[in-house]
Design a protein around this motif. Structure first.
Motif, PDB file in Angstrom:
ATOM      1  N   ASP A   3       0.819  -1.222   0.000  1.00 15.57           N
ATOM      2  CA  ASP A   3       0.000   0.000   0.000  1.00 15.57           C
ATOM      3  C   ASP A   3       0.843   1.258   0.000  1.00 15.57           C
ATOM      4  O   ASP A   3       0.599   2.207  -0.733  1.00 15.57           O
ATOM      5  N   LYS A   4       1.852   1.206   0.808  1.00 16.50           N
ATOM      6  CA  LYS A   4       2.716   2.389   0.920  1.00 16.50           C
ATOM      7  C   LYS A   4       3.474   2.675  -0.374  1.00 16.50           C
ATOM      8  O   LYS A   4       3.534   3.799  -0.867  1.00 16.50           O
ATOM      9  N   GLU A   5       4.052   1.571  -0.858  1.00 19.70           N
ATOM     10  CA  GLU A   5       4.851   1.743  -2.087  1.00 19.70           C
ATOM     11  C   GLU A   5       3.982   2.263  -3.231  1.00 19.70           C
ATOM     12  O   GLU A   5       4.369   3.162  -3.972  1.00 19.70           O
ATOM     13  N   LEU A   6       2.814   1.644  -3.296  1.00 21.29           N
ATOM     14  CA  LEU A   6       1.939   2.044  -4.427  1.00 21.29           C
ATOM     15  C   LEU A   6       1.451   3.483  -4.271  1.00 21.29           C
ATOM     16  O   LEU A   6       1.393   4.236  -5.250  1.00 21.29           O
ATOM     17  N   VAL A  48      -3.041   8.359 -11.717  1.00 20.52           N
ATOM     18  CA  VAL A  48      -2.987   6.900 -11.825  1.00 20.52           C
ATOM     19  C   VAL A  48      -3.807   6.315 -10.669  1.00 20.52           C
ATOM     20  O   VAL A  48      -3.766   6.836  -9.546  1.00 20.52           O
ATOM     21  N   ALA A  49      -4.513   5.231 -10.947  1.00 17.67           N
ATOM     22  CA  ALA A  49      -5.280   4.568  -9.873  1.00 17.67           C
ATOM     23  C   ALA A  49      -5.002   3.071  -9.938  1.00 17.67           C
ATOM     24  O   ALA A  49      -4.872   2.506 -11.042  1.00 17.67           O
ATOM     25  N   GLN A  76     -11.230  -3.182  -5.127  1.00 17.98           N
ATOM     26  CA  GLN A  76     -10.953  -2.226  -4.049  1.00 17.98           C
ATOM     27  C   GLN A  76      -9.804  -1.336  -4.453  1.00 17.98           C
ATOM     28  O   GLN A  76      -8.829  -1.777  -5.047  1.00 17.98           O
ATOM     29  N   LEU A  77      -9.981  -0.073  -4.179  1.00 16.82           N
ATOM     30  CA  LEU A  77      -8.949   0.907  -4.515  1.00 16.82           C
ATOM     31  C   LEU A  77      -7.743   0.668  -3.633  1.00 16.82           C
ATOM     32  O   LEU A  77      -7.853   0.540  -2.417  1.00 16.82           O
ATOM     33  N   VAL A  78      -6.557   0.594  -4.262  1.00 16.67           N
ATOM     34  CA  VAL A  78      -5.340   0.345  -3.480  1.00 16.67           C
ATOM     35  C   VAL A  78      -4.562   1.655  -3.332  1.00 16.67           C
ATOM     36  O   VAL A  78      -4.129   2.015  -2.246  1.00 16.67           O
ATOM     37  N   ALA A  79      -4.379   2.326  -4.459  1.00 11.68           N
ATOM     38  CA  ALA A  79      -3.680   3.636  -4.409  1.00 11.68           C
ATOM     39  C   ALA A  79      -4.260   4.522  -5.509  1.00 11.68           C
ATOM     40  O   ALA A  79      -4.648   4.025  -6.560  1.00 11.68           O
ATOM     41  N   ILE A  80      -4.240   5.824  -5.278  1.00  8.60           N
ATOM     42  CA  ILE A  80      -4.829   6.740  -6.279  1.00  8.60           C
ATOM     43  C   ILE A  80      -4.185   8.117  -6.183  1.00  8.60           C
ATOM     44  O   ILE A  80      -3.833   8.583  -5.086  1.00  8.60           O
ATOM     45  N   ASP A  95       2.444 -13.911 -10.027  1.00  9.42           N
ATOM     46  CA  ASP A  95       2.404 -15.395 -10.069  1.00  9.42           C
ATOM     47  C   ASP A  95       1.347 -15.876 -11.073  1.00  9.42           C
ATOM     48  O   ASP A  95       0.511 -16.760 -10.781  1.00  9.42           O
ATOM     49  N   ASP A  96       1.445 -15.266 -12.153  1.00 12.76           N
ATOM     50  CA  ASP A  96       0.531 -15.601 -13.265  1.00 12.76           C
ATOM     51  C   ASP A  96      -0.946 -15.410 -12.923  1.00 12.76           C
ATOM     52  O   ASP A  96      -1.831 -15.931 -13.598  1.00 12.76           O
ATOM     53  N   GLN A  97      -1.153 -14.691 -11.908  1.00 16.42           N
ATOM     54  CA  GLN A  97      -2.542 -14.423 -11.542  1.00 16.42           C
ATOM     55  C   GLN A  97      -2.810 -12.934 -11.661  1.00 16.42           C
ATOM     56  O   GLN A  97      -1.951 -12.120 -11.329  1.00 16.42           O
ATOM     57  N   VAL A  98      -3.977 -12.602 -12.178  1.00 22.57           N
ATOM     58  CA  VAL A  98      -4.345 -11.172 -12.213  1.00 22.57           C
ATOM     59  C   VAL A  98      -4.719 -10.793 -10.798  1.00 22.57           C
ATOM     60  O   VAL A  98      -5.687 -11.316 -10.240  1.00 22.57           O
ATOM     61  N   VAL A  99      -3.936  -9.902 -10.263  1.00 23.84           N
ATOM     62  CA  VAL A  99      -4.175  -9.552  -8.859  1.00 23.84           C
ATOM     63  C   VAL A  99      -4.760  -8.150  -8.728  1.00 23.84           C
ATOM     64  O   VAL A  99      -5.186  -7.748  -7.639  1.00 23.84           O
ATOM     65  N   GLY A 100      -4.711  -7.428  -9.789  1.00 25.99           N
ATOM     66  CA  GLY A 100      -5.275  -6.068  -9.704  1.00 25.99           C
ATOM     67  C   GLY A 100      -5.257  -5.388 -11.052  1.00 25.99           C
ATOM     68  O   GLY A 100      -5.001  -6.024 -12.070  1.00 25.99           O
TER      69      GLY A 100
END
Ligand code: G6P
Length: 767
Positions: free
Chosen positions: A65-68, A84-85, A92-96, A142-147
């Motif tokens: 969260d912080k890095e993003l 950028v969002a 869920q919104l992570v960073a914006i 890891d080959d998964q769409v995470v966001g």
């Protein structure tokens, strides 16, 4: 023109606007595409550079969260970048970025789509009144769409840019329209309206005949080819106009003018293409043996002079007595030949007569009987029964020749000539009632008492009344004839219409004053010889005669007692006696063609005339001068012409003459409009030539006086008189004579004659 310009301008404006708008639209579209793809490209570059870092934040050990949050804050203030969002897989919104906080709390549809489909989504959309570009990329771990990562740009500047482009295009269109319309107007004015106006003025001037065509063609710039066409058209118009004027003039003149061509057209029309037949005793060409050669001779005859031009103009067949001693040698097996010998135009059919026939019919009955009978020139007519028999036989012979010639010709038109053939008209009509027959009587017709001397007057009149038309030179001859008819034969004379009804046939009686062929163009002045030419011609003529003289008179006649040659000589003698100052100065040239010398009276007359000339010459002559030159041989027309032209006066002193063509020939020859005509009042010509000095040839004093008057007449008066008389002859030439005669003959309705007679008879109670 103005309406045309307005239409042109409106069309131009609409056209230019449409074309320019099309181009502008295409241009704006391209620009929009370019701006969008540039924006997309920038978004992609940014997204690619971000997505790696974002994915790394998902690694264990990272404070995602912080890095993003740090990351998104770095991209808050770039050109057109709103921010950028970043969302997790659940949305869920992570960073914006700060600027997006109010609007992008929920993932926009492209993010959901990118996460679902696993690849980038680029999309332009409107949010409220804001135009945005969103590049949504899936975040894979890891080959998964995470966001999902959304790079959001403000796309409003694209619209502004496009609007600017449209504004510029509009201005450009406006300027283009203005310049093009202006140039067009100037082109119209300089290259079209101006030249057209000049062309219109030029064409009007052409139309009104103020200028000539080719030379005055104005400079019509690009219309030059058209101008050339118009010039050619104007030229044709001008030619048509002058042709029309000419034609009108000719038509006008044609009312009074007869020419060989007009006669030939008229005859062809009247005769419907069938040939003309002429019958006369005298032939137009005689062939005479001269040693080994055969000469062609034109006999001295008024009749020949008059008829030759008609046959030349109309073709046809002239049936005449073959009287030349070589005539038989030149005809074909049907006794025909084409003449004139050097330019054949018509057929001469020769009829042969035995010596006895010629003696009885021609010398006897015609020339010792009818000729003096009709002329009343104080030579006693001789009527012998044998001559009368020959006359009838020869009339039959000629009729047979005519019937042979007209065989196969439907409704032939036949012009019988003169006192030699009084019986021919009836003889023809008996065999060919369909023929139209006219007879022209070339000599006078005397009064009833005089004609009554002829023992066979009844037969002659009956023969003549076989004709459909009888012509005389003058009205008084017609009157004399009708009176004779009235007195001599059973008939009805219609004085109102000048016709005679005898049995079932009607004959019209009309005057047709005969004339000469007046050469065309004589009146233009271009043929006029100068005074010096005339003088030189006269000097050379006199030299050839071996005489010196200041004044010259001329007389041209067959040596015939009707011509008053002796009376003429007496008048010349009296003139020289009375006006001695003319002695040594005035010479009279008498051309005397021997004629009918087989007749004693003519033979004697020749001797008398020669003796009289001799006597007068002996009385006055001196040195190289003599008063009378008597040329007692036949002269051709060509030989006579110079005498006519050289003469100060011409003496025609006939004691009686049907017409007398010498008077007319003399005037026709005087293209110089000089010379005086002294004319016997007893000629038919005297009725027409009122400007001649008219004399009674029996009155020697009067004729002598006329010679003086002629020689002393003012040149202006001479000219005026000759001009007037030439006009009369020109208008009443031989073509008019023939034209009128043939027209009159062809207008007679042969088929209704019998009917008319029956009707008239029924009304009058005649059986
Ligand atoms: C007159 C007659 C003509 C004749 C001519 C010459 O003009 O009317 O018919 O031809 O004289 O006479 P000649 O007897 O020689 O034919």
């Amino acid at each position: 023109m103005r309406l045309l310009s307005v239409r042109l301008i409106v069309s131009l404006i609409v056209g230019i606007t449409l074309v320019s708008s099309g181009f502008s639209y295409y241009e704006a579209l391209n620009e929009k595409r370019a701006l969008r793809s540039d924006l997309e490209h920038r978004a992609t570059v940014l997204s690619e550079s971000l997505v790696g870092n974002v994915e790394r934040s998902w690694n264990p050990g990272h404070d995602k969260d912080k890095e993003l949050q740090r990351l998104v804050k770095r991209f808050g203030n770039r050109e057109h970048l709103l921010g950028v969002a970043i969302y997790d897989r659940t949305g869920q919104l992570v960073a914006i970025s700060n600027d997006l906080q109010n609007t992008f709390t929920q993932p926009p549809p492209p993010i959901i789509q990118a996460m679902n489909e696993g690849h980038e989504q680029s999309s332009f959309l409107r949010l409220g009144n804001q135009s945005l570009h969103i590049l949504a990329s899936p975040v894979v771990h890891d080959d998964q769409v995470v966001g999902g990562l959304a790079v959001v740009h403000d796309a409003s500047y694209i619209r502004s840019q496009i609007l600017l482009t449209w504004r510029r295009s509009f201005l450009r269109v406006l300027v283009q329209v203005f310049i093009i319309v202006l140039i067009t107007l100037l082109i119209i004015r300089w290259s079209i309206a101006g030249p057209i106006a000049r062309a219109a003025l030029w064409m009007r001037a052409l139309r009104t005949g103020k200028i000539s065509f080719r030379h005055d063609v104005p400079d019509l710039a690009m219309f030059r080819p058209l101008a050339r066409e118009v010039a050619t058209m104007a030229e044709s118009l001008n030619q048509a106009r002058s042709a029309a004027v000419n034609e009108a003039r000719l038509r006008d003149a044609a009312e009074s003018m007869w020419t060989a061509d007009r006669l030939s057209v008229q005859v062809r029309t009247r005769l419907n293409g069938s040939p003309l037949f002429v019958v006369s005793n005298r032939e137009p060409y005689m062939h005479r043996r001269n040693g080994k050669d055969v000469d062609v001779v034109v006999p001295p005859s008024g009749l020949v002079t008059a008829l030759e031009p008609i046959l030349n103009a109309c073709d046809g067949t002239w049936i005449a007595h073959g009287s030349g001693n070589a005539d038989t040698e030149v005809v074909d097996p049907h006794d025909r030949l084409r003449v004139p010998p050097d330019d054949p135009r018509y057929t001469l059919r020769r009829v042969w007569l035995s010596k006895e026939e010629e003696e009885g019919y021609y010398y006897g009955f015609a020339n010792e009987g009818l000729w003096p009978l009709c002329h009343i020139a104080h030579t006693r007519p001789l009527f012998r029964a044998t001559d009368w028999q020959h006359y009838q036989d020869v009339n039959r012979k000629f009729t047979d020749a005519v019937l042979e010639e007209i065989a196969g010709v439907d409704k032939p038109v036949i012009l019988v000539q003169d006192y030699h053939f009084a019986l021919v008209p009836r003889m023809i009509k008996e065999k060919r009632p369909d023929a139209r027959v006219a007879i022209f009587w070339h000599i006078p017709w005397p009064n009833t008492e005089a004609f009554g001397i002829c023992p066979w007057q009844r037969q002659l009149i009956d023969g003549l009344l076989g004709a459909d038309l009888i012509g005389f030179h003058v009205q008084s001859h017609c009157n004399n004839f009708l009176q004779t008819v009235d007195r001599v034969v059973e008939s009805r004379v219609d004085w109102e219409h000048f016709s005679v009804q005898r049995h079932d046939h009607r004959t019209m009686v009309r005057p047709f004053p005969i004339s000469v062929a007046f050469a065309d163009g004589d009146s233009t002045g271009k043929d006029q010889p100068s005074f010096t030419q005339t003088y030189e011609e006269r000097s050379s003529l006199l030299r050839s005669l071996g005489v010196e003289a200041t004044y010259v008179g001329v007389g041209v006649d067959r040596v015939d007692y009707t011509k008053g040659i002796l009376e003429r000589f007496l008048a010349i003698e009296r003139f020289l006696e009375k006006y001695p100052s003319y002695q040594g100065k005035f010479t009279f040239v008498q051309i005397g063609a021997p004629s009918r010398t087989h007749i004693k009276r003519y033979h004697d007359l020749m001797a008398e005339v020669e003796a009289e000339a001799e006597r007068i010459n002996w009385r006055f002559q001196g040195g190289k001068w003599k008063p009378i030159v008597f040329l007692n041989r036949q002269h051709s027309h060509k030989e006579i012409e110079p005498y006519y032209r050289a003469a100060d006066l011409c003496l025609v002193t006939s004691l009686h003459d049907g017409m007398n063509l010498v008077a007319k020939e003399f005037l026709a020859a005087r293209t110089d409009e000089r010379g005086v005509l002294i004319l016997s009042q007893f000629t038919g010509a005297a009725r027409e030539l009122r400007d001649a000095l008219l004399v009674n040839p029996y009155d020697i004093e009067q004729t002598a006086e006329a010679i003086r008057v002629a020689l002393e007449m003012e040149p202006e008066e001479k000219q005026l008189r000759v001009q007037r008389m030439r006009r009369v002859i020109k208008e009443n030439n031989i073509y008019r004579w023939a034209g009128n005669l043939i027209t009159e003959l062809c207008e007679i309705r042969l088929d209704t004659q019998e009917e008319a007679h029956r009707e008239f008879g029924a009304k009058a109670g005649v059986a």
